[in-house]
Design an enzyme around this catalytic site. Structure first.
Site, mmCIF file in Angstrom:
data_model
loop_
_atom_site.group_PDB
_atom_site.id
_atom_site.type_symbol
_atom_site.label_atom_id
_atom_site.label_comp_id
_atom_site.label_asym_id
_atom_site.label_seq_id
_atom_site.Cartn_x
_atom_site.Cartn_y
_atom_site.Cartn_z
ATOM 1 N N GLU A 193 0.896 -1.278 0.168
ATOM 2 C CA GLU A 193 0.135 0.282 0.092
ATOM 3 C C GLU A 193 0.903 1.234 0.020
ATOM 4 O O GLU A 193 2.127 1.313 0.541
ATOM 5 C CB GLU A 193 -0.847 -0.013 1.056
ATOM 6 N N CYS A 206 3.496 8.815 1.261
ATOM 7 C CA CYS A 206 3.860 7.889 2.139
ATOM 8 C C CYS A 206 4.226 6.536 1.388
ATOM 9 O O CYS A 206 3.075 5.786 0.925
ATOM 10 C CB CYS A 206 3.099 7.531 3.367
ATOM 11 N N CYS A 213 6.472 -6.810 6.770
ATOM 12 C CA CYS A 213 7.470 -6.274 7.502
ATOM 13 C C CYS A 213 7.974 -7.410 8.858
ATOM 14 O O CYS A 213 7.060 -8.132 9.070
ATOM 15 C CB CYS A 213 7.064 -4.938 8.409
ATOM 16 N N CYS A 217 6.562 -4.590 15.450
ATOM 17 C CA CYS A 217 6.367 -3.487 16.475
ATOM 18 C C CYS A 217 4.694 -3.765 16.907
ATOM 19 O O CYS A 217 4.087 -3.946 15.893
ATOM 20 C CB CYS A 217 6.463 -2.165 15.903
ATOM 21 N N CYS A 220 1.617 -1.473 15.576
ATOM 22 C CA CYS A 220 1.735 -1.237 14.044
ATOM 23 C C CYS A 220 0.797 -2.504 13.268
ATOM 24 O O CYS A 220 1.406 -3.623 13.616
ATOM 25 C CB CYS A 220 3.117 -0.903 13.675
ATOM 26 N N GLY A 282 7.005 -1.880 5.695
ATOM 27 C CA GLY A 282 8.503 -2.237 5.873
ATOM 28 C C GLY A 282 9.228 -1.127 6.530
ATOM 29 O O GLY A 282 9.175 -0.287 6.806
ATOM 30 N N GLU A 283 10.789 -1.735 6.948
ATOM 31 C CA GLU A 283 11.661 -1.164 7.173
ATOM 32 C C GLU A 283 12.821 -0.713 6.177
ATOM 33 O O GLU A 283 13.313 -1.624 5.502
ATOM 34 C CB GLU A 283 12.528 -1.958 8.268
ATOM 35 N N SER A 314 12.208 7.036 7.595
ATOM 36 C CA SER A 314 11.841 6.457 8.778
ATOM 37 C C SER A 314 12.505 5.161 9.073
ATOM 38 O O SER A 314 12.321 4.182 8.270
ATOM 39 C CB SER A 314 10.467 6.461 9.113
ATOM 40 N N SER A 336 11.691 5.868 14.558
ATOM 41 C CA SER A 336 10.704 5.568 15.389
ATOM 42 C C SER A 336 10.950 5.016 16.952
ATOM 43 O O SER A 336 11.320 4.079 17.248
ATOM 44 C CB SER A 336 9.908 4.368 14.781
ATOM 45 N N LEU A 337 10.732 6.124 17.729
ATOM 46 C CA LEU A 337 11.532 6.104 19.143
ATOM 47 C C LEU A 337 10.527 5.393 20.143
ATOM 48 O O LEU A 337 10.692 4.211 20.593
ATOM 49 C CB LEU A 337 11.869 7.365 19.729
ATOM 50 N N HIS A 338 9.149 5.937 20.362
ATOM 51 C CA HIS A 338 7.959 5.306 20.927
ATOM 52 C C HIS A 338 8.280 5.099 22.481
ATOM 53 O O HIS A 338 7.027 4.590 23.014
ATOM 54 C CB HIS A 338 7.436 4.120 20.109
ATOM 55 N N ASN A 415 -3.696 5.268 16.388
ATOM 56 C CA ASN A 415 -4.585 4.828 15.662
ATOM 57 C C ASN A 415 -5.020 3.336 15.620
ATOM 58 O O ASN A 415 -4.147 2.394 15.391
ATOM 59 C CB ASN A 415 -4.373 5.211 14.091
ATOM 60 N N CYS A 458 -1.237 6.370 10.319
ATOM 61 C CA CYS A 458 0.140 5.980 10.868
ATOM 62 C C CYS A 458 0.017 4.838 11.576
ATOM 63 O O CYS A 458 -1.125 4.583 12.577
ATOM 64 C CB CYS A 458 0.794 6.955 11.537
#
Length: 490
Positions: A193, A206, A213, A217, A220, A282-283, A314, A336-338, A415, A458
């Site tokens: 996507e 985006c 992935c 996470c 996600c 994906g990363e 990112s 992406s700290l979080h 989200n 996101c």
């Protein structure tokens, strides 16, 4: 063949045990420290084991039998846990059923090589590559017949051997807030996507870098998928070109490559697509070479010509690749700290077990080109009663100042998606967190959720083919055609 970090090799099913004995003999005691990750690959209707070997150093692996490498054009799901480095066999072109080669995603030199291999002499190949490159990336044409500065007899020759591709659009959705999401399909049948987010002063695309992935996470939705394969440079840059197609942003007017054009004949309208973020599925740093090559085409002054200052990559924290990202791509960095503690980040961003907070922040401090003018963005998803306390906000400030980071913080209200294990922090809690960071002199805006109604926000991206069957999509397509026909008849 020198193997570093990881190499994925397919072996014949009948000699798997022999292969392991031979590899142990060749490598010696060092192999005792290797970790084998086993998954399944299907080639010629025979299930074949794949072994992933990760070593501290490197070793030589002979390519003679029984070490038989197979093309991975129809890569199945790779059952790899999130703490390993998933690096499938690299390729720059996805094989097509008709045998033609897709030129999208290829630089001029590679196009010239392909033209020479197809029979043109070196001088002719170089000239045609320059012409075709301009038509592909500056004009956005999808048909060789439209390349008016190329001889009419040459155009069918090109069309027989090459193709100007785009990812196939399986489904396009529009949100009530203007966000647009596309479900796309590769030439070998894998789906992913991309999302376009319009704002008053910018339009952000985006872009996805992988099908699925491997990072897992927990907040996600994409992380609930298995990694299928890396996207090629053509499949990555093809997303940008498809968005330009949809937005009508290619230059308009007549053009002759060999002659100067007047402004009246040839103009580029004001762009809607102004920024690109590598924040889709994906990363990106686990598909570094392909992402780098795709973004070079996007930034090429003779290509799509988007400034590197308008591109952000990112990462969840693939520390060994961050320096290369700054040196070889040079785009803005988002992390992406979080979470600000090992315990919480280990839970919600499992790669933290491999590359910890201290190592990650040190890599951020050393990121090439980072400055107050080009700050690193820390993404921080707000999870109720998990990472959203005042103490967490103060620790975030402390870490940023300890490592002297030129940084800003994007606070992202969580989200939701079906089966998600978390809830979004309350608006009051998000504002309180933001105020603490702001008062310390660090920018901490709260991102407005966009595209939630079409699962485009996101953390919500996941291949829609897993949610909706082919039969359901076929029925919806048939219904749409019937409705259109009825409207036309009325």
């Amino acid at each position: 063949m020198n193997v570093t970090q990881q190499e994925y090799c397919c072996f014949s099913a009948t000699s798997a045990s022999t292969n392991r004995r031979n590899r142990t003999t060749n490598v010696g005691n060092q192999m005792l420290r290797s970790v084998f990750a086993r998954c399944a690959c299907v080639t010629d209707n025979v299930k074949i084991p794949i072994y992933s070997c990760r070593l501290a150093g490197s070793f030589a692996l002979p390519l003679t039998r029984p070490y038989i490498r197979h093309a991975m054009s129809h890569t199945p799901l790779m059952t790899i846990p999130g703490q390993t480095d998933p690096v499938p066999v690299a390729r720059d072109i996805t094989p097509r059923a008709d045998g033609r080669i897709d030129l999208i995603g290829l630089p001029k030199l590679r196009i010239a090589e392909l033209f020479a291999e197809a029979g043109l002499d070196a001088k002719q190949a170089k000239l045609r590559a320059k012409q075709v490159f301009h038509w592909l990336y500056h004009r956005g044409v999808t048909d060789f017949a439209a390349m008016t500065d190329i001889a009419k007899t040459m155009r069918p020759w090109l069309a027989e051997r090459f193709v100007i591709g785009r990812p196939e659009v399986v489904e396009a959705q529009h949100s009530t807030d203007g966000t647009r999401k596309w479900l796309l399909q590769t030439a070998d049948g894998h789906e992913f996507e991309m999302v376009f987010i319009p704002d008053a002063d910018r339009g952000t695309l985006c872009v996805s870098s992988q099908v699925g992935c491997t990072l897992n996470c927990r907040f996600c939705h994409t992380g609930t998928m298995k990694l299928v394969r890396n996207l090629t440079p053509g499949e990555i840059v093809g997303q940008v070109m498809l968005a330009r197609d949809a937005l009508g942003e290619w230059p308009k007017g007549a053009m002759d490559f060999a002659e100067e054009e007047s402004e009246a004949e040839y103009r580029a309208d004001g762009r809607l697509l102004t920024n690109i973020v590598m924040m889709g599925m994906g990363e990106p740093l686990y598909n570094f070479d392909n992402v780098r090559d795709a973004l070079r085409l996007v930034m090429d002054g003779e290509g799509l010509a988007l400034s590197k200052r308008r591109i952000t990559l990112s990462t969840s924290g693939v520390v060994p690749m961050m320096d290369r990202c700054g040196e070889e791509i040079g785009v803005n960095l988002a992390v992406s700290l979080h979470a600000v503690t090992k315990e919480i980040r280990d839970e919600i961003v499992p790669i933290n077990k491999k590359y910890g907070l201290e190592e990650l922040l040190a890599a951020c401090a050393a990121y090439p080109g980072a400055s107050n003018a080009r700050r690193i963005t820390f993404e921080y998803v707000m999870l109720k009663d998990k990472n959203d306390t005042d103490d967490h906000a103060r620790e975030l400030v402390r870490l940023i100042k300890q490592y002297n980071l030129p940084a800003k913080v994007n606070l992202i209200p969580f989200n939701p998606w079906p089966g998600a294990p978390y809830e979004c922090s309350t608006p009051e809690r998000v504002r309180a967190f933001s105020n603490i960071v702001f008062e310390a002199g660090i920018s901490a805006p709260v991102r407005t959720p966009r595209g939630r109604d079409i699962d485009a926000a996101c953390g919500q991206l996941k291949t829609a083919a897993q949610k909706k069957s082919r039969a359901e999509r076929d029925r919806e397509a048939a219904a749409a055609v019937a409705a259109t026909t009825q409207e036309a008849a009325g």
